[in-house]
Scaffold this active site. Structure first.
Site, short mmCIF file in Angstrom:
data_model
loop_
_atom_site.label_atom_id
_atom_site.label_comp_id
_atom_site.label_asym_id
_atom_site.label_seq_id
_atom_site.Cartn_x
_atom_site.Cartn_y
_atom_site.Cartn_z
N ARG A 102 74.79 65.55 29.91
CA ARG A 102 73.40 65.87 30.26
C ARG A 102 73.16 65.53 31.73
O ARG A 102 73.48 64.43 32.17
CB ARG A 102 72.50 65.02 29.35
CG ARG A 102 71.09 65.47 29.28
CD ARG A 102 70.34 64.69 28.21
NE ARG A 102 70.09 63.31 28.59
CZ ARG A 102 69.00 62.63 28.25
NH1 ARG A 102 68.08 63.20 27.51
NH2 ARG A 102 68.85 61.38 28.62
N THR A 106 67.72 67.11 35.51
CA THR A 106 67.11 68.24 34.78
C THR A 106 67.11 68.02 33.27
O THR A 106 66.40 68.71 32.54
CB THR A 106 67.90 69.54 35.05
OG1 THR A 106 69.22 69.39 34.50
CG2 THR A 106 68.01 69.83 36.55
N ASP A 198 72.24 54.29 26.88
CA ASP A 198 73.16 55.44 26.92
C ASP A 198 74.32 55.17 25.98
O ASP A 198 75.14 54.28 26.21
CB ASP A 198 73.66 55.64 28.36
CG ASP A 198 74.49 56.89 28.49
OD1 ASP A 198 75.54 56.98 27.80
OD2 ASP A 198 74.11 57.78 29.25
N ASP A 201 77.85 55.36 27.59
CA ASP A 201 78.14 54.22 28.47
C ASP A 201 78.32 52.93 27.67
O ASP A 201 79.18 52.10 28.00
CB ASP A 201 76.99 54.01 29.47
CG ASP A 201 76.91 55.12 30.50
OD1 ASP A 201 77.77 56.02 30.47
OD2 ASP A 201 75.98 55.09 31.32
O1 LIG Z 1 69.13 65.41 23.29
P1 LIG Z 1 69.58 65.40 24.70
O2 LIG Z 1 68.44 65.19 25.67
O3 LIG Z 1 70.41 66.57 25.07
O4 LIG Z 1 70.45 64.08 24.89
C1 LIG Z 1 71.40 63.69 23.98
C2 LIG Z 1 72.78 63.74 24.57
O5 LIG Z 1 72.91 62.71 25.57
C3 LIG Z 1 74.05 61.92 25.30
O6 LIG Z 1 75.21 62.42 25.88
P2 LIG Z 1 75.45 62.36 27.46
O7 LIG Z 1 74.99 63.63 28.09
O8 LIG Z 1 74.89 61.09 28.01
O9 LIG Z 1 77.02 62.36 27.57
P3 LIG Z 1 78.06 61.20 27.19
O10 LIG Z 1 78.18 61.24 25.70
O11 LIG Z 1 79.30 61.60 27.89
O12 LIG Z 1 77.51 59.90 27.69
C4 LIG Z 1 74.13 61.98 23.79
O13 LIG Z 1 75.38 61.57 23.30
C5 LIG Z 1 73.79 63.41 23.49
O14 LIG Z 1 74.90 64.29 23.53
O1 LIG Z 2 68.38 57.47 25.00
C1 LIG Z 2 69.30 58.29 25.20
C2 LIG Z 2 69.05 59.65 25.46
C3 LIG Z 2 70.11 60.49 25.64
N1 LIG Z 2 71.37 60.00 25.58
C4 LIG Z 2 71.62 58.71 25.35
O2 LIG Z 2 72.79 58.29 25.29
N2 LIG Z 2 70.58 57.88 25.16
MG LIG Z 3 75.79 59.39 28.07
#
Ligand SMILES: O=P(O)(O)OC[C@H]1O[C@H](OP(=O)(O)OP(=O)(O)O)[C@H](O)[C@@H]1O
Ligand SMILES: O=c1cc[nH]c(=O)[nH]1
Ligand SMILES: [Mg+2]
Length: 207
Positions: A102, A106, A198, A201
């Site tokens: 994400r 944006t 997150d 993370d």
């Molecule tokens: O509903 P949304 O607003 O789309 O957010 C949710 C997304 O955000 C996080 O992933 P992230 O993009 O942080 O990637 P990561 O798993 O690599 O940390 C989570 O694991 C979802 O996939």
């Molecule tokens: O709170 C949040 C929102 C999106 N993705 C995450 O990992 N945490």
């Molecule tokens: Mg993430």
């Protein structure tokens, strides 16, 4: 759209460990593994079974197997922390993968990986992602599945925001949600409140 909130005391305890900012990565991953087992267990409650006659050491009886094992689709990175546990619970399942990141500004998902069977007609699918925030990542993933003919999709998420649940509902996509909590809201950065931070993370370190 059907939303099942699994608020069993044991699930709530694991979720509390995940929410707690003092929980380190190893303990976070362990709590996510255990919570995943509970969410998958509930997600599969109504799955059709086929009956087969078996012999116990004592007698003949009916045995039960999943009639149509699902495709498991972890959304990378964070969903990887749910994949092994889901697979242990459903060893007959096949696994596909979707990689999304994400954009921090944006909040749009940027796809970087997709490995899915060509046809998903008549295949139930469980999408594994700890977080349903704006819903953008989940809508993108389910669109990929629907393009391949999937009509029976379950989003298995540890946490959901009301905004994400609404977005999924308004998408009209064939999906239901199984989660341990629908939290209060999203903050101005698109994080779930109170949430857990997150999820990628916290499992694997910041990128
Ligand atoms: O509903 P949304 O607003 O789309 O957010 C949710 C997304 O955000 C996080 O992933 P992230 O993009 O942080 O990637 P990561 O798993 O690599 O940390 C989570 O694991 C979802 O996939
Ligand atoms: O709170 C949040 C929102 C999106 N993705 C995450 O990992 N945490
Ligand atoms: Mg993430």
């Amino acid at each position: 759209m059907d939303v099942l909130v699994v608020n069993h005391p044991l699930a709530r305890a694991r979720l509390t460990t995940m929410r707690d900012a003092r929980t380190d990565s190893a303990a976070f991953r362990a709590a996510l593994h255990e919570l995943t087992v509970m969410l998958i267990y509930e997600a599969m409650r109504e799955a059709p079974v086929r009956v087969e006659r078996i012999h116990t050491p004592v007698a003949r009886t009916d045995g039960y197997r999943l009639a149509n094992p699902p495709l498991l689709v972890p959304v990378l990175r964070a969903g990887l922390g749910m994949a092994d546990q889901a697979h242990k619970l459903i060893p007959d399942a096949q696994m596909g993968f979707v990689g999304l990141a994400r954009d921090e500004k944006t909040l749009q998902p940027t796809p970087y990986m997709e490995s899915l069977p060509d046809s998903l007609a008549d295949r139930p699918v469980l999408v594994l992602d700890p977080m349903l925030a704006t819903g953008g990542s989940m809508v993108h993933t389910i669109q990929l599945l629907a393009e391949r003919g999937a009509t029976d999709v379950t989003a298995v998420c540890t946490l959901a925001a009301p905004e994400g649940v609404r977005r999924l509902e308004e998408s009209g996509l064939p999906v239901r949600v199984v989660t341990a909590s629908v939290d209060e809201r999203l903050n101005e950065s698109g994080f779930i409140v109170p949430g857990l931070g997150d999820a990628g993370d916290r499992q694997y370190g910041a990128v």
